[in-house]
Design an enzyme around this catalytic site. Structure first.
Site, PDB file in Angstrom:
ATOM      1  N   ASP A 176       0.907  -1.142   0.000  1.00 23.90           N
ATOM      2  CA  ASP A 176       0.000   0.000   0.000  1.00 23.90           C
ATOM      3  C   ASP A 176       0.946   1.192   0.000  1.00 23.90           C
ATOM      4  OD1 ASP A 176      -1.512   2.233   0.640  1.00 23.90           O
ATOM      5  OD2 ASP A 176      -3.013   1.018   1.644  1.00 23.90           O
ATOM      6  N   HIS A 177       1.063   1.845  -1.151  1.00 18.44           N
ATOM      7  CA  HIS A 177       2.150   2.826  -1.257  1.00 18.44           C
ATOM      8  C   HIS A 177       1.963   4.006  -0.302  1.00 18.44           C
ATOM      9  CE1 HIS A 177      -0.655   4.607  -4.176  1.00 18.44           C
ATOM     10  NE2 HIS A 177      -0.086   5.741  -3.875  1.00 18.44           N
ATOM     11  N   HIS A 239      -6.097   2.561   1.476  1.00 20.04           N
ATOM     12  CA  HIS A 239      -5.293   3.719   1.887  1.00 20.04           C
ATOM     13  C   HIS A 239      -5.844   4.438   3.132  1.00 20.04           C
ATOM     14  CE1 HIS A 239      -3.345   2.945  -1.811  1.00 20.04           C
ATOM     15  NE2 HIS A 239      -4.203   3.556  -2.587  1.00 20.04           N
TER      16      HIS A 239
END
Ligand code: NAD
Length: 483
Positions: A176-177, A239
């Site tokens: 999950d950047h 996110h």
């Protein structure tokens, strides 16, 4: 301030989907920047693997273009050529047997081996299986998987089970950047490295928390995918949920992968189901100048949301009574991601009612201009009695850390280096992902059962008016969306 770059161990990184959009825009330019910083050792090797027939030279040309186009930094041509010497390509068929033996032949013994699945999730199982059956992966190899990790609990479980057939959980890195962003990690440093905030970090002192991820881009160009997903699946389940966890979690005993992830999981499990009065879905409408969401996805009746705002309760001792407001959307007024902790007013104003209300706010900006601002109340300077004014104590990383702050690695490059180092702290564990879907699914099912139609909103606005009303009814106000 000089940044410390610690080279990682020699590695072979295979990027499945190496010719795809994500590889070209993020992964390859990010790797180049790590190379320029000196973090990538001499012996590192990056192998693109995808469906297209191409030789090493053809792939290097593609990588060169990608690095130039998508910001490889200001590095000299010479550096780029040195980087390209470490890059090669093998055409493989994820669903067949073509290319696997040749790919195996390119891997070298005695070094870290990582496989990045930058392909559609439908191929994860095929690739995982072949990595084992052709003997490319062993029990020390790592696999990196991209979002979306499932579209509901059932599909996420199936995906986890597929990966678990071939790899141990300690080998799986679910990206999950958002977790790779500098500010997100700083959030943990601020919370757990300072005495100042943590004693106040609870329902007694915090009135509410707002998490906003606003985008100006609309869904044109990726409407096909987006329409099957929507803001809830595309942004909230992953996110925003991860950000909420980091804000709400208890201090882990150590900054270690499972200690951190255990605490995050407890937060997800403490979330109440969302009352449908406390959730607003929106979809941007057409106007005189531009087509709306439905035209962008090519479905005049689509009821997928491009915006969602909701009130979430974390039912535990720390947070009972302090709502978390989440909001995300496309085609909004500004590109801005922010977490804001709004503290309660002082219990009694010694300055009288005319001094007004002055709540402290800790705002953590994820983009643009990563940094933090603490709004404190002071006396308005000058004569004329005691008038209070709120001023920001501003900590912009770019300013505070000097020129080196510009070299803060982008989220992807940091996370890839964590994979090589074998550090899973900033990656989602399988049970976390499943718990997040278990909370998200009933909300989506509720919309489907009720035949819910999202509220239209103007592109370039703050989203539907109902979202503002939702907070207004609770005596609160969204923070302004501004870049
Ligand atoms: P893409 O369609 O641009 O690229 C897909 C890649 O997969 C290509 O390299 C293609 O050659 C390869 N491929 C397809 N079928 C294959 C097969 N049978 N055998 C071998 N290779 C095959 O996709 P993308 O946008 O790069 O996305 C890749 C993954 O990353 C997806 O899971 C996507 O959801 C995820 N993701 C992408 C982005 C983004 O910004 N593009 C952002 C977040 C997550």
């Amino acid at each position: 301030m000089v940044s410390r770059v610690i080279p990682v161990d020699p590695f072979d990184l295979v990027i499945f989907g190496g010719t795809g959009d994500l590889a070209r825009r993020k992964i390859l330019p990010g790797l180049f920047r790590r190379f320029c910083s000196g973090q990538m050792p001499e012996e590192a090797q990056i192998i693109g693997a995808a469906r297209s027939e191409m030789d090493d030279a053809g792939f290097r040309d593609m990588v060169r273009e990608a690095v130039v186009e998508f910001g490889g930094g200001q590095a000299a041509e010479e550096m780029l050529e040195q980087f390209l010497e470490r890059v090669s390509y093998e055409a493989v068929d994820a669903k067949g047997s073509g290319g696997w033996e040749a790919l195996k032949g390119r891997l070298r013994a005695g070094r870290v081996r990582a496989f990045y699945f930058s392909v559609a999730p439908a191929l994860f199982g095929d690739i995982a299986e072949r990595l084992r059956s052709f003997g490319l992966a062993d029990d020390d190899s790592r696999v990196v998987v991209e979002k979306p990790f499932g579209k509901d609990l059932e599909s996420a479980r199936a995906l986890n089970a597929t990966l678990a057939r071939h790899f141990d959980e300690t080998q799986i890195y679910r990206i999950d950047h958002y977790l790779g962003k500098e500010t997100v990690q700083n959030l943990m440093a601020v919370r757990f490295g300072n005495m100042l905030f943590e004693p106040l970090w609870n329902a007694q002192y915090v009135d509410h928390i707002q998490i906003t991820v606003a985008e100006t881009v609309d869904v044109s160009g990726r409407g096909g995918y987006y329409d099957t997903s929507g803001a809830m699946r595309d942004m909230v389940q992953n996110h925003l949920m991860q950000l909420l966890c980091l804000i709400a979690m208890e201090p882990p005993a150590r900054f270690e992968p499972d200690a951190v992830r255990d605490e995050k999981l407890k937060v997800i499990r403490a979330l109440d189901p969302v009352d449908w009065h406390h959730i607003v879905r929106g979809q941007y409408a057409a106007d005189d100048n531009q087509p709306g969401y439905r035209a962008h996805v090519g479905d005049p009746r689509s009821t997928t949301e491009s915006f969602v705002a909701m009130k979430v309760n974390v039912s535990n001792w720390r947070w009972a009574g302090t709502p978390f407001y989440l909001r995300t959307g496309k085609a909004l007024k500004a590109r801005s991601s922010e977490i804001a902790v709004i503290f309660k007013d002082a219990p009694h104003s010694i300055f009288g009612p005319e001094a007004g209300k002055h709540a402290n706010v800790l705002a953590i900006r994820l983009q643009p201009n990563e940094g933090m601002t603490l709004k404190v109340t002071i006396k308005e300077p000058g004569p004329g009695g005691m008038r209070l004014v709120d001023v920001p104590l501003d900590m912009s990383f770019a300013e505070a850390l000097g020129p080196d702050a510009e070299e803060v690695p982008d989220a992807y490059e940091r996370l890839i280096m964590d994979v090589i180092r074998g550090n899973q702290t900033l990656f989602m564990r399988g049970d976390e992902v499943e718990a997040a879907w278990a909370w998200t699914d009933p909300i989506i099912e509720g919309w489907q059962q009720r035949g819910d139609v999202p509220k239209p909103y103007e592109a370039g606005s703050n989203g539907p008016e109902d979202a503002a009303m939702m907070l207004h009814r609770q005596g609160r106000k969204w923070r302004e969306i501004k870049a």
